[in-house]
Design an enzyme around this catalytic site. Structure first.
Site, short mmCIF file in Angstrom:
data_model
loop_
_atom_site.label_atom_id
_atom_site.label_comp_id
_atom_site.label_asym_id
_atom_site.label_seq_id
_atom_site.Cartn_x
_atom_site.Cartn_y
_atom_site.Cartn_z
N ASP A 282 2.96 4.59 -3.99
CA ASP A 282 3.41 5.99 -4.16
C ASP A 282 4.70 6.17 -4.95
O ASP A 282 5.11 7.31 -5.20
CB ASP A 282 3.66 6.69 -2.80
N ASP A 506 -0.53 4.94 10.25
CA ASP A 506 0.20 5.48 9.10
C ASP A 506 1.56 6.04 9.51
O ASP A 506 2.41 6.30 8.65
CB ASP A 506 -0.59 6.63 8.46
C1 BGC Z 1 3.91 0.84 6.69
C2 BGC Z 1 4.09 -0.65 6.66
C3 BGC Z 1 2.82 -1.36 7.06
C4 BGC Z 1 1.70 -0.89 6.20
C5 BGC Z 1 0.38 -1.52 6.57
C6 BGC Z 1 2.73 1.22 5.87
O1 BGC Z 1 2.48 2.57 6.02
O2 BGC Z 1 5.06 1.48 6.27
O3 BGC Z 1 5.11 -1.00 7.56
O4 BGC Z 1 2.99 -2.74 6.96
O5 BGC Z 1 1.58 0.51 6.28
O6 BGC Z 1 -0.10 -1.11 7.79
#
Ligand code: BGC
Length: 568
Positions: A282, A506
Site C-alpha cells: 500500500d 487485519d
Molecule cells: C500486519 C502484519 C502481519 C500481516 C500478515 C498485516 O496486516 O500488519 O503484522 O504480519 O498482516 O498477517
C-alpha cells in the site's frame, strides 16, 4: 625422485573466489574459501581493495575489518575449525565510489591463495620459491565458483513453494484446516525483530529469516516469499498496521532492517532458492491518493511524501535486495478498487517508476508487481462487465462500481501491467494476485446476472464480491479462500499467491494495547459507520478480532466455508 615433504609444504593452501553484485554506490560481496591444505584451527583472510573508495560495511560469517585499503576477515568462534578440503562461505555488504574492481590476491593466515607467491617468503629452511613443490597449483578461479545465474523470468514457474510451518500449524489447529495447510503463504517481516524471530509476539512467529530459509532448503522448496513491510511511517492512511518506525527513520530502515535482510538473503547457501520479496504493501499508492488535500489525505501520508521516506525506502529495498542474483522483487500496487479510476491509474504507475529508480535502483530490480495484497477484491466478476449497460446506463454509474474502470482484479492487473511498461518498466514484468481471501463462494454467491431493472440492481444482484463497499478492507464477513496458489494462471500473471496468510487478522475490532505499534482502526470495528474512503458505509468487519497479524480462528473457519473454488 619424490621431493622431500618440507614444513613449507605442510602449510596453508587455499582457493578463494570473490564475486560481487553491484549497484551504484554499493555492492554485496560473496567470498568462498576452499581449504586445499591441512586442517585449520582459526583463520584470517586478507586482501587489498584496488580502489581507495571501496569500503566493507556489514559482513557475515567472519569478523570483518578494514584499514586503509587492507581488508581482513577473521573466523567466528563457530567456523574457525576447517577440515582439509572444506569450503567456507562468507561475505559483506560494501560501498564504493569511482569503481568497484575485485581484489587480485588473497591470503589465508598470511599465505597467498590460488597458487600465488607468498608475500612474506617463508622463513628459515624453506626452499626457494622456484623449487617449492607447489603440489597442485590450481588455476585461479577469477569469478565466483557458483555465480548466481541470470534471473528467471517467472520465479514461480515449475517449482514448489515454501510452506511456512508456523502458519501450517495454526491452520491445522482449526477443524478442516489440513485441507489447505500445505499451501505456500508469505512470511511477513513486519518489524526489525521479525528478522531474527520474535518468540513472544502475538502476531509474528518465532522463526526468523534464516530459520525460514533453512527450512525451505530442508523442504526442497523452489521458491520462498517474504513481505518487506516496515517503512518509516508505515500504513500512513490507516492505523491497524502502523509500524515501529517513525516517519523520519529512513536511516534506521536501511541499516537495521533492509541491510540485515539482504545480508541473509545473499548467503550463498540459499543461492538455489528463488527468494521472492513483496515490497511494502500500500505504500506508493498512498502517496497519491491520501495526500495533498484529497478526501482521504492524512497528515502522516503528507509527511512521508514530503520527506521522501517511502520513495527512497522502496528504492533502497529494491536496489539492495535486487542486487542478489536469486532474489525477485514485486512491488505492491494496491488493487482495482483503489487504483482503477483514471485519476489514480496513471499517476500511481508514475510514482511506482519513481520509486524503482530512487536510491540507486533501476527497473532491473523489479520482477513485477502484486495486486490485492491482504485485500478482498474478486479475481473475476463473472456476471457483469464494466462495459455493460442497463436501460442506457453504464455499469460504471452504479453505486458499487462508482465510475471505476475496472470491476475485478484480473482485468485490472493485466491493464495496469501495460501501464507500468509504458512508464518504463521492463516488458517482461509479471503480476501477482493475492487470492488468499477473495473467493466469495458459499451460499450467498450469485449464480447468474442480476435483474435488468436498473444498473444498481443488475450489479448488486450479480456481483460475487459481497462487501458492503469496495473500500472495506478489514476482516470481511462473508469472504472465502480464493484460488489456490499456482504459477502462470493467465497471460501477464506470474502467479496467484497467498501473501496474506488466511486466518491472520487485519486489525482488532476494539482497541487492544500491544508492543508492535499496531493502532486501532475503526474500519475493523463492525459498529463503525464509515468515512470518506468507504462512502460512509458500515465496515462489514467480523467482531472479536485480535490485532493485525494475530491468529483469528473464527475468520479462518469462515474463509474455508466460503472458499471458491470450494474445498472438498
Ligand atoms: C500486519 C502484519 C502481519 C500481516 C500478515 C498485516 O496486516 O500488519 O503484522 O504480519 O498482516 O498477517
Amino acid at each position: 625422485m619424490a621431493l622431500p615433504v618440507t614444513a613449507a609444504q605442510a602449510a596453508t593452501q587455499c582457493e578463494v573466489s570473490y564475486s560481487t553484485n553491484d549497484w551504484p554506490g554499493g555492492f554485496t560481496a560473496s567470498v568462498t574459501i576452499k581449504n586445499v591444505g591441512d586442517a585449520l584451527n582459526g583463520w584470517t583472510l586478507g586482501f587489498t581493495f584496488p580502489d581507495s573508495g571501496q569500503r566493507v560495511g556489514q559482513g557475515w560469517a567472519a569478523r570483518w575489518a578494514q584499514s586503509g585499503q587492507e581488508v581482513s576477515a577473521q573466523n567466528e568462534s563457530w567456523n574457525g575449525a576447517v577440515a582439509s578440503g572444506a569450503t567456507l562461505s562468507l561475505g559483506f555488504n560494501g560501498s564504493w565510489s569511482g569503481s568497484n574492481p575485485k581484489p587480485t590476491s588473497f591470503t589465508l593466515n598470511g599465505t597467498v591463495c590460488n597458487g600465488g607467491t607468498p608475500t612474506t617468503p617463508p622463513t628459515s629452511s624453506s626452499p626457494s620459491p622456484t623449487t617449492t613443490p607447489t603440489a597442485s597449483p590450481t588455476p585461479s578461479p577469477t569469478g565466483p565458483t557458483t555465480p548466481p545465474g541470470p534471473k528467471v523470468d517467472n520465479p514461480y514457474a515449475g517449482v514448489r513453494g515454501y510452506v511456512n510451518p508456523e502458519w501450517k500449524a495454526k491452520a491445522e489447529s482449526v477443524a478442516g484446516g489440513n485441507r489447505v495447510s500445505n499451501n505456500p503463504t508469505a512470511v511477513w517481516l513486519d518489524r526489525i525483530a521479525a528478522i531474527n524471530g520474535t518468540p513472544d509476539s502475538s502476531s509474528n512467529g518465532a522463526m526468523g529469516v534464516r530459520d525460514h530459509l533453512d527450512e525451505a532448503l530442508r523442504q526442497g522448496a523452489g521458491y520462498i516469499q517474504f513481505v518487506i513491510y516496515n517503512l518509516p511511517g508505515r500504513d500512513c492512511a490507516a492505523l491497524a498496521s502502523n509500524g515501529e518506525l517513525g516517519p523520519n527513520e529512513l536511516p534506521k530502515y536501511k541499516s537495521d532492517y533492509i541491510d540485515p535482510i539482504a545480508a541473509i538473503q545473499a548467503d550463498p547457501k540459499y543461492k538455489d532458492l528463488r527468494i521472492v520479496n513483496i515490497i511494502e504493501i500500500d505504500s506508493i499508492p498512498n502517496l497519491h491518493t491520501n495526500t495533498g488535500g484529497s478526501p482521504g489525505a492524512t497528515a502522516m501520508c503528507d509527511t512521508v511524501k514530503a520527506n521522501g521516506a517511502y520513495i527512497n525506502g522502496v528504492g533502497y529495498a529494491l536496489a539492495k535486495l535486487g542486487a542478489i542474483g536469486n532474489v525477485y522483487n514485486y512491488i505492491d500496487a494496491a488493487h482495482h478498487g483503489w487504483i482503477g479510476w483514471d485519476s489514480n491509474f496513471s499517476p500511481v504507475a508514475t510514482l511506482l517508476h519513481q520509486a524503482a529508480i530512487a536510491s540507486g535502483s533501476t527497473v532491473d530490480n523489479v520482477t513485477g508487481f502484486i495486486v490485492n495484497t491482504a485485500n478482498y477484491s474478486a479475481l473475476k466478476e463473472p456476471y457483469f462487465k464494466v462495459t455493460d449497460t442497463v436501460n442506457g446506463q453504464m455499469v460504471r454509474q452504479s453505486k458499487w462500481v462508482d465510475w471505476n474502470f475496472y470491476v475485478d482484479e484480473l482485468s485490472f492487473a493485466q491493464a495496469f501491467r501495460q501501464e507500468l511498461i509504458s512508464k518504463g518498466f521492463r516488458n517482461n514484468i509479471g503480476m501477482l494476485i493475492d487470492t488468499s481471501r477473495n473467493g466469495w463462494g458459499g451460499s450467498a454467491r450469485p449464480t447468474g446476472p442480476g435483474p435488468m431493472t436498473n444498473v444498481d440492481a443488475y450489479v448488486n444482484g450479480g456481483r460475487i464480491d459481497r462487501r458492503i463497499h469496495a473500500g472495506n478492507w478489514c476482516n470481511q464477513a462473508g469472504a472465502g479462500l480464493g484460488e489456490r496458489p499456482r504459477a502462470n494462471p493467465e497471460p501477464g500473471i506470474d502467479a496467484y499467491v497467498w501473501v496474506k496468510p488466511p486466518g491472520e487478522s487485519d486489525g482488532s475490532s476494539t482497541a487492544i494495547p500491544n508492543d508492535e505499534g499496531k493502532g486501532f482502526d475503526r474500519m475493523c470495528d463492525p459498529t463503525y459507520t464509515g468515512n470518506a474512503r468507504n462512502g460512509y458505509s458500515m465496515t462489514g468487519a467480523l467482531p472479536n478480532a485480535p490485532i493485525s497479524g494475530a491468529w483469528f480462528p473464527a475468520q479462518f473457519a469462515q474463509l474455508m466455508q466460503n472458499a471458491y473454488p470450494a474445498l472438498s
